[in-house]
Motif scaffolding. Structure first.
Motif, PDB file in Angstrom:
ATOM      1  N   ASN A  86      34.120   0.198  32.219  1.00  0.00           N
ATOM      2  CA  ASN A  86      34.465   0.271  33.644  1.00  0.00           C
ATOM      3  C   ASN A  86      33.990   1.619  34.176  1.00  0.00           C
ATOM      4  O   ASN A  86      34.753   2.592  34.238  1.00  0.00           O
ATOM      5  CB  ASN A  86      35.979   0.116  33.829  1.00  0.00           C
ATOM      6  N   ASN A  87      32.734   1.660  34.572  1.00  0.00           N
ATOM      7  CA  ASN A  87      32.088   2.900  34.975  1.00  0.00           C
ATOM      8  C   ASN A  87      31.934   3.031  36.494  1.00  0.00           C
ATOM      9  O   ASN A  87      31.817   4.143  37.009  1.00  0.00           O
ATOM     10  CB  ASN A  87      30.709   2.982  34.302  1.00  0.00           C
ATOM     11  N   ALA A  88      31.946   1.931  37.210  1.00  0.00           N
ATOM     12  CA  ALA A  88      31.689   1.970  38.660  1.00  0.00           C
ATOM     13  C   ALA A  88      32.734   2.835  39.365  1.00  0.00           C
ATOM     14  O   ALA A  88      33.933   2.749  39.079  1.00  0.00           O
ATOM     15  CB  ALA A  88      31.707   0.566  39.244  1.00  0.00           C
ATOM     16  N   GLY A  89      32.275   3.664  40.276  1.00  0.00           N
ATOM     17  CA  GLY A  89      33.193   4.504  41.024  1.00  0.00           C
ATOM     18  C   GLY A  89      32.506   5.148  42.207  1.00  0.00           C
ATOM     19  O   GLY A  89      31.281   5.294  42.221  1.00  0.00           O
ATOM     20  N   VAL A  90      33.301   5.538  43.199  1.00  0.00           N
ATOM     21  CA  VAL A  90      32.776   6.217  44.378  1.00  0.00           C
ATOM     22  C   VAL A  90      33.662   7.413  44.697  1.00  0.00           C
ATOM     23  O   VAL A  90      34.839   7.456  44.325  1.00  0.00           O
ATOM     24  CB  VAL A  90      32.691   5.285  45.602  1.00  0.00           C
ATOM     25  N   GLN A  91      33.087   8.369  45.394  1.00  0.00           N
ATOM     26  CA  GLN A  91      33.777   9.593  45.799  1.00  0.00           C
ATOM     27  C   GLN A  91      34.032   9.560  47.296  1.00  0.00           C
ATOM     28  O   GLN A  91      33.211   9.021  48.054  1.00  0.00           O
ATOM     29  CB  GLN A  91      32.904  10.801  45.435  1.00  0.00           C
ATOM     30  N   ASN A  92      35.146  10.139  47.715  1.00  0.00           N
ATOM     31  CA  ASN A  92      35.385  10.239  49.158  1.00  0.00           C
ATOM     32  C   ASN A  92      34.776  11.517  49.718  1.00  0.00           C
ATOM     33  O   ASN A  92      34.650  12.519  49.006  1.00  0.00           O
ATOM     34  CB  ASN A  92      36.884  10.228  49.452  1.00  0.00           C
TER      35      ASN A  92
END
Length: 259
Positions: A86-92
């Motif tokens: 589970n690598n998917a990610g985003v930054q705000n």
């Protein structure tokens, strides 16, 4: 013999800086790889480059039906699913809590936390059908302490820790291990380029010079740890957290001339 011969690995966010490194690392160790991502062009290109042991699956991690299709694609192409990353990610974009829009908060948690939850939920039956396997959730050193102006991201990564430990308890008797890694500042576009809506990149405010290992991390640093945690060498490790940050959380190192 390569460590992952006859195993199938699904990596989410598989076209990004860390994700593509993980995909390549597993593939080099003999794995069949499924590249999960919303970027069809880059995903298909990476799968074509790697060849017959690679597939692209368009995956929106916030959509349970999209997850089901990706897991089905892995089993249909290669017979089983053995590892989920589970690598998917985003930054705000940086903002105080008072100045953070609820829509931003919801989007970050949907991708970083709900996406991880859905991945575990959807992949667990497939891993059980394969007689066991491993899940690694990619969190962040920001999930180990507070960071001003990044409340949505920090909250999502703290929550991934608890989710990981709960999943480890629920799935351990099915021979499914679940662990978390916490990368520090890794040299990818995630760090080197501004987040959507931001005017500066995280790297603009950060220098590794004072820390124990005075460099930015490389995606391959994280990939090597990931390979260990999902291999049989780590068969007695579950519910654990691994920090890979070059000593960032230790604080500045004293230099000889200052002592």
């Amino acid at each position: 013999m390569p460590r992952f011969d006859n195993q199938t690995v699904l990596v989410t966010g598989g076209t990004g800086g860390q994700g593509s490194s993980h995909v390549r690392a597993f593939h080099a160790e003999g794995a069949n790889v499924v590249i999960g991502d919303i970027d069809a062009e880059r995903g298909a290109a990476l799968a074509d480059e790697l060849g017959t042991r690679a597939r692209f699956a368009r995956l929106d991690v916030t959509d349970e039906s999209s997850w089901s299709a990706a897991v089905l694609a892995a089993e249909s192409a290669f017979g089983a699913l053995n590892v989920l990353v589970n690598n998917a990610g985003v930054q705000n974009p940086p903002a105080t809590i008072e100045n953070t829009e609820q829509a931003t908060w919801s989007r970050i948690l949907d991708i970083n936390l709900t996406g991880t939850f859905l991945g575990i939920k959807t992949a667990a039956p497939a891993l059980r059908r394969a007689a066991g396997g491993a899940i690694v959730n990619v969190a962040s050193t920001m999930g180990l302490g507070g960071t001003a102006h990044y409340a949505p991201y920090v909250a999502s990564k703290w929550a991934v820790r608890g989710l990981t430990q709960t999943a480890a308890l629920e799935l351990g008797r099915d021979h499914i291990r679940v662990n978390t890694i916490h990368p520090g500042v890794i040299a990818t576009s995630f760090i080197l380029e501004p987040a959507a809506g931001a005017v500066a990149a995280i790297a603009d405010f950060y220098s590794p010079e004072p820390f124990a290992i005075p460099r930015l991390g490389e995606p391959t640093d994280v990939s090597r740890l990931l390979l260990f945690l999902t291999s049989s060498d780590a068969s007695f490790i579950t519910g654990s957290e691994y920090v890979i940050d070059g000593g960032l959380l230790l604080g500045p190192a004293l230099q000889a001339e200052t002592v």
